[in-house]
Structure formats: structure tokens, C-alpha cells
Design a protein around this motif. Sequence first.
Motif, PDB file in Angstrom:
ATOM      1  N   VAL A  52      -3.264   1.659  -1.775  1.00 13.84           N
ATOM      2  CA  VAL A  52      -2.672   1.591  -3.044  1.00 13.84           C
ATOM      3  C   VAL A  52      -1.103   1.553  -2.887  1.00 13.84           C
ATOM      4  N   ASP A  53      -0.345   0.478  -3.235  1.00 13.63           N
ATOM      5  CA  ASP A  53       0.877   0.158  -2.903  1.00 13.63           C
ATOM      6  C   ASP A  53       1.653   0.663  -3.973  1.00 13.63           C
ATOM      7  N   ARG A  54       2.547   1.810  -3.826  1.00 13.34           N
ATOM      8  CA  ARG A  54       3.412   2.127  -4.772  1.00 13.34           C
ATOM      9  C   ARG A  54       5.021   1.544  -4.683  1.00 13.34           C
ATOM     10  N   GLY A  55       5.270   1.428  -5.985  1.00 14.36           N
ATOM     11  CA  GLY A  55       6.833   0.737  -5.964  1.00 14.36           C
ATOM     12  C   GLY A  55       6.627  -1.019  -5.951  1.00 14.36           C
ATOM     13  N   ALA A  56       6.755  -1.574  -4.950  1.00  9.48           N
ATOM     14  CA  ALA A  56       6.671  -2.910  -4.873  1.00  9.48           C
ATOM     15  C   ALA A  56       5.037  -3.088  -4.294  1.00  9.48           C
ATOM     16  N   SER A  57       4.497  -3.219  -5.578  1.00  3.50           N
ATOM     17  CA  SER A  57       3.011  -3.306  -5.464  1.00  3.50           C
ATOM     18  C   SER A  57       2.437  -5.001  -5.526  1.00  3.50           C
ATOM     19  N   TRP A  58       3.475  -5.697  -5.742  1.00  6.04           N
ATOM     20  CA  TRP A  58       3.189  -7.249  -5.573  1.00  6.04           C
ATOM     21  C   TRP A  58       4.237  -7.877  -5.510  1.00  6.04           C
ATOM     22  N   LEU A  59       4.051  -8.592  -4.211  1.00  8.89           N
ATOM     23  CA  LEU A  59       5.253  -9.283  -3.345  1.00  8.89           C
ATOM     24  C   LEU A  59       4.637 -11.090  -3.371  1.00  8.89           C
ATOM     25  N   SER A  60       5.350 -11.841  -3.933  1.00  5.64           N
ATOM     26  CA  SER A  60       5.174 -13.293  -3.886  1.00  5.64           C
ATOM     27  C   SER A  60       6.439 -14.128  -3.452  1.00  5.64           C
ATOM     28  N   HIS A  61       5.930 -15.334  -3.130  1.00  5.08           N
ATOM     29  CA  HIS A  61       6.850 -16.399  -2.327  1.00  5.08           C
ATOM     30  C   HIS A  61       8.002 -16.669  -3.181  1.00  5.08           C
ATOM     31  N   ASN A  62       7.871 -16.408  -4.365  1.00  7.43           N
ATOM     32  CA  ASN A  62       9.081 -16.661  -5.635  1.00  7.43           C
ATOM     33  C   ASN A  62      10.203 -15.635  -5.360  1.00  7.43           C
ATOM     34  N   TYR A  63      10.063 -14.524  -4.816  1.00  5.78           N
ATOM     35  CA  TYR A  63      11.137 -13.515  -4.482  1.00  5.78           C
ATOM     36  C   TYR A  63      11.981 -14.013  -3.200  1.00  5.78           C
ATOM     37  N   ALA A  64      12.948 -15.142  -3.484  1.00  8.61           N
ATOM     38  CA  ALA A  64      13.652 -15.611  -2.346  1.00  8.61           C
ATOM     39  C   ALA A  64      14.437 -14.544  -1.574  1.00  8.61           C
ATOM     40  N   PRO A  65      15.255 -13.744  -2.408  1.00  9.66           N
ATOM     41  CA  PRO A  65      16.102 -12.587  -1.593  1.00  9.66           C
ATOM     42  C   PRO A  65      15.131 -11.811  -0.684  1.00  9.66           C
ATOM     43  N   MET A  66      14.110 -11.757  -0.912  1.00 12.83           N
ATOM     44  CA  MET A  66      12.991 -10.904  -0.254  1.00 12.83           C
ATOM     45  C   MET A  66      12.700 -11.750   1.005  1.00 12.83           C
ATOM     46  N   ILE A  67      12.116 -13.081   0.966  1.00 15.31           N
ATOM     47  CA  ILE A  67      12.057 -13.808   1.893  1.00 15.31           C
ATOM     48  C   ILE A  67      13.465 -14.106   3.017  1.00 15.31           C
ATOM     49  N   LYS A  68      14.516 -14.215   2.502  1.00 21.15           N
ATOM     50  CA  LYS A  68      15.850 -14.548   3.331  1.00 21.15           C
ATOM     51  C   LYS A  68      16.034 -13.248   4.082  1.00 21.15           C
ATOM     52  N   LEU A  69      15.637 -12.106   3.452  1.00 20.89           N
ATOM     53  CA  LEU A  69      15.723 -10.907   4.372  1.00 20.89           C
ATOM     54  C   LEU A  69      14.713 -10.820   5.366  1.00 20.89           C
ATOM     55  N   LEU A  70      13.638 -11.049   4.900  1.00 26.34           N
ATOM     56  CA  LEU A  70      12.427 -11.160   6.152  1.00 26.34           C
ATOM     57  C   LEU A  70      12.987 -12.124   7.428  1.00 26.34           C
TER      58      LEU A  70
END
Length: 241
Positions: A52-70
Motif C-alpha cells: 500500500v503506497d501512502r502519499g504518492a500513490s499514483w505516478l505517471s509520465h505526465n509528471y514532468a518535474p518528477m521525471i526530470k528529478l529521476l
Amino acid sequence: MGRRGRERSRTGRATLQIAGHRKRHSLLERENHVGGRMSTREVRAGGSLYRVDRGASWLSHNYAPMIKLLEDAGLTGRMLPCSDELGVLRDGRVHRLSLVRSSGLLRTGLLGWRAKLRAVNLLRDLAAARRRLRWEDLSRAAELDRENAGEYALRRLDRELLDYLVEPLCGSQFLASAEEVAAVGAFCIMWGTFGAASFTFDGGTGRLPEYLLDTPVMGSPGTRVELGAQVTEIRRVFLPG
């Protein structure tokens, strides 16, 4: 900043380093583990083990800042594809709703045809608001922030879409009812999940803070991690230079 300003800035940093001053980073975490609510728990139910993921429970490739961070952290190799379906219970049956394609709203048995026709309004409104929906700068969406998600659903959609689409999205992503979530927040969730494949990490999204903690920047001698931190005041300090 002009060329001379950049040169003075670099010279100032070099002088501080020669004098024994190094760049320092402080990570303050209220919880007793890095990541706070962005964590993953294992739960056993009915003889099966669930993550069970708490907080960020759904990550998609639409989250450009997250992809850039990775990408910057060299962690894209840690990303794993995962299901993009939302399971919604209705009349004793769990319906699987795929949000990668808008046609998923038309093909699902979760909604009746009247609700599916009204969903066209949702897709139109989402497309019109798309340029303003950015988690990193919600000020762009200020003009859309006039009602909560429940009020929007009843005004532009119908009760069925509120109960079996908007409400489940708000509950799973914000852990709150549609009446407690701004309509712009519901738009952001839909923008983040519609039309893009989802991803996770081995062990759940809670592993991401652990991976980031192992990066060279976080592992440098100048980095301090404080768990159980209590922040009472935030100040912006301008250093000379």
C-alpha cells in the motif's frame, strides 16, 4: 546575471571553499523515516500480501518535474511499469477503469451511457485547463479555483460521475471527499493520470526517498539529515555577494 556577476559569484564560492567553508544541505523530516507520507507498507489480507503506497500513490509520465528529478539523479533505471487501472466498487463488483486513453471512460461497465455522454464535458474542461495545471505552479490555475470537486461534478457532470469517478479519485489521491478537494485539485489529479502510462519502483513508491538519499549529493559530507525534526519558522536569508 551578467558575465561579471557570474565571475564574482564563482570567485566568492571558491574563496569560501579555500577558507574551509563547504556547501551544506540540510534535510529536515518530521517522521522517523525519510520520505514522510511517501512510504510503502505491506499488509496481509485474506492470505495475500499487498503493498500500500501512502502519499504518492499514483505516478505517471505526465509528471514532468518528477521525471526530470529521476533523470538528474540517474534513477530512471529504477522505474518499473505498473497498472494504470483504477478499481472502483459498485453494486458488489469491482470495475477496472483504465485512464491511459479517454476511450476507457466509454468502454467501462462502471458507468451508464448517460454518465458516459456527460463525461464529454469533463474531457472538454480538462483539455481547456490543461495548460494551467502544473503541480509546481498552481498559481496558473487560480481562475479555476472557484468551487470544490463535488460542486463541479454536480454542475457539469452528474451524480453518477461524482460517485464513481470524481469521488474515488479524490479519495485515493487526497484521502479526502470531493467536497474537501478543490475542483482544480481534482483537475490536477485527472491531468496527472489521464493519457499517460504509470510507473512505480521495486518495493513501491516509498523506495524513491531511499534511492534519493543514496545519491552522491545526499551522501556528501556536507549533507545533514535530521529525523523527527520540528520546524517552527522559515526565513529567507539573503547572503552578500
